[in-house]
Each structure stands twice: as structure tokens, then as C-alpha cells.
Design a protein around this motif. Structure first.
Motif, PDB file in Angstrom:
ATOM      1  N   ARG A  37       0.837  -1.202   0.000  1.00 16.52           N
ATOM      2  CA  ARG A  37       0.000   0.000   0.000  1.00 16.52           C
ATOM      3  C   ARG A  37       0.872   1.252   0.000  1.00 16.52           C
ATOM      4  O   ARG A  37       1.976   1.251   0.512  1.00 16.52           O
ATOM      5  CB  ARG A  37      -0.870   0.035   1.256  1.00 16.52           C
ATOM      6  N   ALA A  38       0.301   2.339  -0.575  1.00 16.85           N
ATOM      7  CA  ALA A  38       0.978   3.631  -0.528  1.00 16.85           C
ATOM      8  C   ALA A  38       0.919   4.134   0.911  1.00 16.85           C
ATOM      9  O   ALA A  38      -0.052   3.883   1.619  1.00 16.85           O
ATOM     10  CB  ALA A  38       0.303   4.619  -1.460  1.00 16.85           C
ATOM     11  N   PRO A  39       1.945   4.848   1.368  1.00 16.29           N
ATOM     12  CA  PRO A  39       1.920   5.337   2.747  1.00 16.29           C
ATOM     13  C   PRO A  39       0.809   6.361   2.929  1.00 16.29           C
ATOM     14  O   PRO A  39       0.476   7.090   1.997  1.00 16.29           O
ATOM     15  CB  PRO A  39       3.303   5.960   2.927  1.00 16.29           C
ATOM     16  N   PRO A  40       0.208   6.411   4.112  1.00 16.67           N
ATOM     17  CA  PRO A  40      -0.849   7.400   4.350  1.00 16.67           C
ATOM     18  C   PRO A  40      -0.261   8.811   4.344  1.00 16.67           C
ATOM     19  O   PRO A  40       0.938   8.997   4.441  1.00 16.67           O
ATOM     20  CB  PRO A  40      -1.382   7.022   5.733  1.00 16.67           C
ATOM     21  N   HIS A  41      -1.163   9.793   4.246  1.00 17.64           N
ATOM     22  CA  HIS A  41      -0.728  11.189   4.280  1.00 17.64           C
ATOM     23  C   HIS A  41      -0.027  11.469   5.602  1.00 17.64           C
ATOM     24  O   HIS A  41      -0.439  11.022   6.657  1.00 17.64           O
ATOM     25  CB  HIS A  41      -1.915  12.144   4.141  1.00 17.64           C
ATOM     26  N   SER A  42       1.007  12.260   5.513  1.00 18.12           N
ATOM     27  CA  SER A  42       1.731  12.606   6.732  1.00 18.12           C
ATOM     28  C   SER A  42       1.063  13.809   7.404  1.00 18.12           C
ATOM     29  O   SER A  42       0.226  14.484   6.826  1.00 18.12           O
ATOM     30  CB  SER A  42       3.184  12.928   6.412  1.00 18.12           C
ATOM     31  N   VAL A  43       1.464  14.074   8.602  1.00 19.36           N
ATOM     32  CA  VAL A  43       0.949  15.218   9.341  1.00 19.36           C
ATOM     33  C   VAL A  43       1.322  16.506   8.616  1.00 19.36           C
ATOM     34  O   VAL A  43       0.545  17.458   8.554  1.00 19.36           O
ATOM     35  CB  VAL A  43       1.497  15.215  10.788  1.00 19.36           C
ATOM     36  N   LEU A  44       2.504  16.516   8.025  1.00 16.66           N
ATOM     37  CA  LEU A  44       2.944  17.698   7.286  1.00 16.66           C
ATOM     38  C   LEU A  44       2.032  17.962   6.087  1.00 16.66           C
ATOM     39  O   LEU A  44       1.697  19.118   5.800  1.00 16.66           O
ATOM     40  CB  LEU A  44       4.400  17.519   6.839  1.00 16.66           C
ATOM     41  N   ASP A  45       1.620  16.887   5.393  1.00 12.22           N
ATOM     42  CA  ASP A  45       0.693  17.059   4.276  1.00 12.22           C
ATOM     43  C   ASP A  45      -0.647  17.611   4.759  1.00 12.22           C
ATOM     44  O   ASP A  45      -1.233  18.487   4.125  1.00 12.22           O
ATOM     45  CB  ASP A  45       0.463  15.729   3.553  1.00 12.22           C
ATOM     46  N   GLU A  46      -1.123  17.111   5.870  1.00 11.71           N
ATOM     47  CA  GLU A  46      -2.384  17.592   6.427  1.00 11.71           C
ATOM     48  C   GLU A  46      -2.279  19.054   6.843  1.00 11.71           C
ATOM     49  O   GLU A  46      -3.185  19.846   6.599  1.00 11.71           O
ATOM     50  CB  GLU A  46      -2.814  16.728   7.624  1.00 11.71           C
ATOM     51  N   LEU A  47      -1.170  19.423   7.483  1.00 11.96           N
ATOM     52  CA  LEU A  47      -0.964  20.829   7.862  1.00 11.96           C
ATOM     53  C   LEU A  47      -0.878  21.709   6.630  1.00 11.96           C
ATOM     54  O   LEU A  47      -1.422  22.823   6.606  1.00 11.96           O
ATOM     55  CB  LEU A  47       0.301  20.977   8.705  1.00 11.96           C
ATOM     56  N   SER A  48      -0.212  21.224   5.605  1.00  6.71           N
ATOM     57  CA  SER A  48      -0.099  21.979   4.366  1.00  6.71           C
ATOM     58  C   SER A  48      -1.474  22.200   3.741  1.00  6.71           C
ATOM     59  O   SER A  48      -1.789  23.307   3.284  1.00  6.71           O
ATOM     60  CB  SER A  48       0.813  21.239   3.389  1.00  6.71           C
ATOM     61  N   ASP A  49      -2.305  21.155   3.743  1.00 10.53           N
ATOM     62  CA  ASP A  49      -3.661  21.294   3.221  1.00 10.53           C
ATOM     63  C   ASP A  49      -4.478  22.270   4.058  1.00 10.53           C
ATOM     64  O   ASP A  49      -5.256  23.063   3.528  1.00 10.53           O
ATOM     65  CB  ASP A  49      -4.361  19.933   3.194  1.00 10.53           C
ATOM     66  N   THR A  50      -4.295  22.226   5.376  1.00 12.46           N
ATOM     67  CA  THR A  50      -5.020  23.137   6.264  1.00 12.46           C
ATOM     68  C   THR A  50      -4.620  24.585   6.009  1.00 12.46           C
ATOM     69  O   THR A  50      -5.468  25.471   5.918  1.00 12.46           O
ATOM     70  CB  THR A  50      -4.756  22.766   7.735  1.00 12.46           C
ATOM     71  N   PHE A  51      -3.306  24.816   5.872  1.00 12.62           N
ATOM     72  CA  PHE A  51      -2.851  26.180   5.594  1.00 12.62           C
ATOM     73  C   PHE A  51      -3.302  26.645   4.218  1.00 12.62           C
ATOM     74  O   PHE A  51      -3.648  27.816   4.033  1.00 12.62           O
ATOM     75  CB  PHE A  51      -1.333  26.284   5.724  1.00 12.62           C
TER      76      PHE A  51
END
Length: 160
Positions: A37-51
Motif C-alpha cells: 500500500r501507498a503510505p498514508p498522508h503525513s501530518v505535514l501534508d495535512e498541515l499543508s492542506d489546512t494552511f
């Protein structure tokens, strides 16, 4: 809602420990040709999406503010123009009508005081109409949409 907490569906969590394994049906996870499986989204990706989302909201808010400021500026120009026109009309009407009608009224035998009073009231009526137009336009200078955005309360989704 009955107030009790329900245990989430076990299919929402692949494996008992929450780790996706080969062959698990996890939402959003795509199996590669080797079965990993592809790795799940990282916290950094989630923060980037939030910003990025916050930046979009701020951008939309600033665009709204810009549009309302432009509209307020245009209304202010119109108010100043109407005020200038009203002032010019009052002055020219005062001078023209005062001189012309006063002479005509006096030639008909009307006392000069009555002629001046009637002419003055007519000019004040025109000035009052223009002042009311300015007051009506000033109501649009209160940034109503921006104020609604600032006062907006987040809505909560209704529970079933």
C-alpha cells in the motif's frame, strides 16, 4: 440521538491495530502491483492542506473586502457629486429665481417679502431632496457583507 456511543464499524479500521495490511480494504489506499500500500498522508501534508485552505478563505475574505471598499468609494464619489450638484443648484436657483421671480412678483403687486419667502422655500425643497438622496446612499457604506462574514458563526452538522 440516544446519547450512547456506538463503536465504529470494524471495516473502517484495517487490521485490529489500525495498520493496513496487504489485502485489507482501506479507504483511499491503492494497492501497488506488488501488493503493498501507498503510505498514508503525513501530518505535514495535512498541515499543508489546512494552511492552503486557510489561505483560500483569507483570500476570499480580502477579495470581498476589496470589492466592498471599491463600492464604498464609488458611492462616496456619487455622494460628493450629488452634494456638489445640490450646492450648485441651490446657489444658481437662489440667484436666478430670486432675482427673476422677485421682480416679476413685485411687478404684479405681491409684496417683496412674500416673493422672497416663496422662492426660498422652493430652493430649500430641492436641497432637501438632494440631501435625502445622499443619506440613502450612505447606508451602503456600512460594509454589510463584510460584517456578516465577520459575525458568521460556524454551523454544526446536524446529528441523525
Amino acid at each position: 440521538m440516544d446519547g450512547s456511543l456506538k463503536r465504529p464499524d470494524s471495516t473502517a479500521f484495517p487490521g485490529h491495530d489500525g495498520v493496513a495490511r496487504t489485502g485489507d480494504a482501506s479507504p483511499g489506499g491503492k494497492a501497488s502491483p506488488e501488493g503493498t500500500r501507498a503510505p498514508p498522508h503525513s501530518v505535514l501534508d495535512e498541515l499543508s492542506d489546512t494552511f492552503a485552505s486557510a489561505r483560500g478563505v483569507i483570500s476570499d475574505f480580502l477579495e470581498l473586502l476589496s470589492l466592498e471598499t471599491r463600492r464604498a468609494g464609488l458611492m462616496l464619489v456619487w455622494m460628493v457629486a450629488c452634494g456638489a450638484v445640490a450646492a450648485i443648484l441651490v446657489v444658481t436657483a437662489w440667484l436666478g429665481f430670486m432675482a427673476g421671480l422677485a421682480l416679476w412678483a413685485v411687478s404684479l403687486g405681491i409684496p417683496w417679502v412674500t416673493a422672497v419667502a416663496v422662492i426660498s422655500l422652493a430652493n430649500l425643497l430641492g436641497a432637501a431632496i438632494m440631501a435625502l438622496a445622499c443619506i440613502r446612499m450612505s447606508r451602503d457604506l456600512l460594509f454589510p457583507a463584510t460584517r456578516r462574514q465577520l459575525e458568521a458563526k460556524p454551523t454544526r452538522p446536524e446529528s441523525p
